[in-house]
Motif scaffolding. Structure first.
Motif, PDB file in Angstrom:
ATOM      1  N   GLU A 140       0.841  -1.193   0.000  1.00  0.00           N
ATOM      2  CA  GLU A 140       0.000   0.000   0.000  1.00  0.00           C
ATOM      3  C   GLU A 140       0.875   1.241   0.000  1.00  0.00           C
ATOM      4  O   GLU A 140       1.730   1.412   0.875  1.00  0.00           O
ATOM      5  N   GLY A 141       0.682   2.083  -1.039  1.00  0.00           N
ATOM      6  CA  GLY A 141       1.370   3.370  -1.042  1.00  0.00           C
ATOM      7  C   GLY A 141       0.622   4.296  -0.110  1.00  0.00           C
ATOM      8  O   GLY A 141      -0.453   4.797  -0.440  1.00  0.00           O
ATOM      9  N   PHE A 142       1.203   4.499   1.067  1.00  0.00           N
ATOM     10  CA  PHE A 142       0.469   5.189   2.123  1.00  0.00           C
ATOM     11  C   PHE A 142       0.666   6.687   2.007  1.00  0.00           C
ATOM     12  O   PHE A 142       1.784   7.192   1.931  1.00  0.00           O
ATOM     13  N   LEU A 143      -0.450   7.430   1.991  1.00  0.00           N
ATOM     14  CA  LEU A 143      -0.431   8.885   1.863  1.00  0.00           C
ATOM     15  C   LEU A 143      -0.723   9.526   3.211  1.00  0.00           C
ATOM     16  O   LEU A 143      -1.564   9.050   3.974  1.00  0.00           O
ATOM     17  N   ALA A 144      -0.033  10.633   3.486  1.00  0.00           N
ATOM     18  CA  ALA A 144      -0.083  11.245   4.805  1.00  0.00           C
ATOM     19  C   ALA A 144      -1.384  11.987   5.054  1.00  0.00           C
ATOM     20  O   ALA A 144      -1.877  12.726   4.184  1.00  0.00           O
ATOM     21  N   THR A 145      -1.931  11.806   6.253  1.00  0.00           N
ATOM     22  CA  THR A 145      -3.123  12.529   6.679  1.00  0.00           C
ATOM     23  C   THR A 145      -2.890  13.102   8.079  1.00  0.00           C
ATOM     24  O   THR A 145      -1.981  12.680   8.794  1.00  0.00           O
ATOM     25  N   ALA A 146      -3.723  14.052   8.459  1.00  0.00           N
ATOM     26  CA  ALA A 146      -3.617  14.671   9.782  1.00  0.00           C
ATOM     27  C   ALA A 146      -4.982  15.164  10.215  1.00  0.00           C
ATOM     28  O   ALA A 146      -5.856  15.456   9.383  1.00  0.00           O
ATOM     29  N   ILE A 147      -5.168  15.263  11.527  1.00  0.00           N
ATOM     30  CA  ILE A 147      -6.374  15.838  12.088  1.00  0.00           C
ATOM     31  C   ILE A 147      -6.036  17.249  12.562  1.00  0.00           C
ATOM     32  O   ILE A 147      -5.105  17.446  13.358  1.00  0.00           O
ATOM     33  N   VAL A 148      -6.773  18.229  12.059  1.00  0.00           N
ATOM     34  CA  VAL A 148      -6.535  19.630  12.419  1.00  0.00           C
ATOM     35  C   VAL A 148      -7.872  20.290  12.723  1.00  0.00           C
ATOM     36  O   VAL A 148      -8.946  19.729  12.464  1.00  0.00           O
ATOM     37  N   ASP A 149      -7.796  21.509  13.234  1.00  0.00           N
ATOM     38  CA  ASP A 149      -8.993  22.321  13.432  1.00  0.00           C
ATOM     39  C   ASP A 149      -9.034  23.397  12.353  1.00  0.00           C
ATOM     40  O   ASP A 149      -8.043  24.108  12.139  1.00  0.00           O
ATOM     41  N   LEU A 150     -10.165  23.501  11.683  1.00  0.00           N
ATOM     42  CA  LEU A 150     -10.386  24.593  10.735  1.00  0.00           C
ATOM     43  C   LEU A 150     -11.328  25.586  11.399  1.00  0.00           C
ATOM     44  O   LEU A 150     -12.394  25.212  11.892  1.00  0.00           O
ATOM     45  N   VAL A 151     -10.934  26.865  11.397  1.00  0.00           N
ATOM     46  CA  VAL A 151     -11.650  27.890  12.145  1.00  0.00           C
ATOM     47  C   VAL A 151     -12.116  28.987  11.190  1.00  0.00           C
ATOM     48  O   VAL A 151     -11.361  29.426  10.304  1.00  0.00           O
ATOM     49  N   ASN A 152     -13.358  29.439  11.360  1.00  0.00           N
ATOM     50  CA  ASN A 152     -13.873  30.527  10.538  1.00  0.00           C
ATOM     51  C   ASN A 152     -13.591  31.876  11.200  1.00  0.00           C
ATOM     52  O   ASN A 152     -12.999  31.948  12.288  1.00  0.00           O
ATOM     53  N   THR A 153     -14.040  32.953  10.579  1.00  0.00           N
ATOM     54  CA  THR A 153     -13.746  34.299  11.084  1.00  0.00           C
ATOM     55  C   THR A 153     -14.474  34.600  12.390  1.00  0.00           C
ATOM     56  O   THR A 153     -14.086  35.516  13.120  1.00  0.00           O
ATOM     57  N   GLN A 154     -15.524  33.837  12.711  1.00  0.00           N
ATOM     58  CA  GLN A 154     -16.248  34.030  13.967  1.00  0.00           C
ATOM     59  C   GLN A 154     -15.659  33.222  15.114  1.00  0.00           C
ATOM     60  O   GLN A 154     -16.163  33.257  16.235  1.00  0.00           O
ATOM     61  N   GLY A 155     -14.595  32.475  14.815  1.00  0.00           N
ATOM     62  CA  GLY A 155     -13.961  31.670  15.857  1.00  0.00           C
ATOM     63  C   GLY A 155     -14.544  30.277  15.999  1.00  0.00           C
ATOM     64  O   GLY A 155     -14.101  29.496  16.856  1.00  0.00           O
ATOM     65  N   GLU A 156     -15.527  29.948  15.193  1.00  0.00           N
ATOM     66  CA  GLU A 156     -16.115  28.602  15.242  1.00  0.00           C
ATOM     67  C   GLU A 156     -15.185  27.623  14.526  1.00  0.00           C
ATOM     68  O   GLU A 156     -14.623  27.946  13.476  1.00  0.00           O
TER      69      GLU A 156
END
Length: 370
Positions: free
Chosen positions: A8-24
């Motif tokens: 399996e050619g393993f591709l990198a992934t990550a868990i991050v937080d995406l934040v909007n302009t209201q801070g959500e």
């Protein structure tokens, strides 16, 4: 792309937080792709965060030049769960970025990942949906010093990044499959769109946009122009709306002079009238008349048309402006109450008054071109 593979050619992934302009914020699984020139986000995440959209016209191409048209882009802040790292990014919006990654579940225990490693994606081995894609513009800035080769999979590595440790490379798999994922992506404004814009810039507009005065002058011409039994055009003067104020004036006297051209075949003497001469009130005849749109072709069009054929002919209309008559109601009143008077004769001789033809050199002369 299809092939029978045992790894399996393993591709990198990550868990991050995406934040909007209201801070959500929203926890998202992102795919780190060095083969992509742009960042992408799914429609569902963009809608969830209520990200402001900008209209774009971008073509996204991948293997074999298969392309997708992108119509919107959004901005969001990417925040790491591993460090204080954050970055405001622009994303192109897609309904779906790719299939679930990895394509098959990996035996995590067989990888023998050190226990003290903070993984960017703790469940990297489970097939899951991708919420966003981080392209090459940011990828290499995320890398940190630190790389570990996996013992049982020497072609795979653990790489330290600002988002945590990522797993990537070739991992042995007991499952044989005939599907290989390739995430090479480029984005650009479509070539045909570029060409279209180029021609739109260079092209002479086919529809002329008229000002209110030009539209009013066009309407006046269409509604008031007539032809006499001989076929000559008879025009009315296109006075502006404030003509009633001008009517209180005694009238307009048009100075004129003769232009003599002995070598001219058709018109050796041409009278030119100065319709811009101010009266004692500071208002000229031209000031009182509306100006219509330019009806002659641009010089560029004339030259292009001239070069389109092997032979070209030129012609001249004899005394063209003098061929257009002024309506009797205007002419009999010397161009309205009496709007214009043209005086002939020497200083020491009896003066004569003339009217009835369109004088060259006045605003009205442009109407004569009609």
């Amino acid at each position: 792309m299809h092939a029978q593979v045992s790894s399996e050619g393993f591709l990198a992934t990550a868990i991050v937080d995406l934040v909007n302009t209201q801070g959500e914020s929203k926890s998202c699984r992102v795919f780190l792709d060095t083969g992509s020139q742009a960042n992408f986000i799914t429609e569902s995440v963009a809608s969830f965060l209520k990200l402001n959209r900008k209209l774009v016209d971008i073509s996204v191409s991948c293997v074999e030049n298969i392309s997708t048209e992108i119509k919107h882009s959004v901005s969001a802040t990417l925040k790491s769960r591993f460090s204080k790292y954050s970055k405001n990014l622009e994303f192109l919006v897609l309904n779906r970025i790719t299939k679930t990654m990895p394509s098959v579940e990996i035996n995590r225990a067989a990888l023998e990942i050190p226990k003290d490693i903070f993984l960017a994606d703790p469940e990297f081995y489970k097939p899951s949906e991708i919420d966003a894609l981080i392209g090459v513009k940011l990828f290499y800035k995320l890398l940190c010093v630190g790389q570990i080769t996996l013992k049982n999979n020497p072609e795979a590595v653990l790489q330290k990044t600002q988002l945590g440790w990522i797993v990537a490379g070739e991992i042995n798999s007991s499952l044989s499959k005939n599907h290989v994922q390739c995430s090479f992506v480029t984005h650009s404004t479509p070539l045909d769109s570029n060409l279209t814009k180029f021609w739109e810039i260079e092209e002479v507009p086919s529809i002329k946009l008229l000002s209110q005065e030009e539209q009013a002058c066009e309407s006046h011409f269409k509604n008031n122009t007539q032809r006499d039994p001989a076929g000559r055009y008879i025009v009315r003067l296109p006075f502006k709306e404030n003509k009633d104020k001008d009517l209180a004036m005694p009238g307009f006297y048009l100075p004129h002079h003769a232009v003599i051209r002995a070598d001219d075949i058709t018109t050796k003497i041409r009278f030119v009238f100065n319709g811009s001469t101010k009266t004692s009130t500071g208002v000229s005849l031209n000031d009182s008349l509306m100006v219509g749109p330019k009806i002659q072709d641009d010089l560029f069009i004339l030259l292009t048309r001239f070069r389109s054929h092997r032979f070209a002919l030129t012609a001249d209309i004899e005394k063209m402006y003098r061929q257009v008559l002024v309506h009797p109601d205007d002419a009999s009143k010397n161009f309205v109450s009496p709007k214009s008077r043209r005086i002939w004769g020497k200083i020491d001789s009896p003066l004569k008054k003339s009217s009835g033809r369109t004088p060259r050199g006045t605003t009205l002369s442009h109407i004569g071109d009609k």
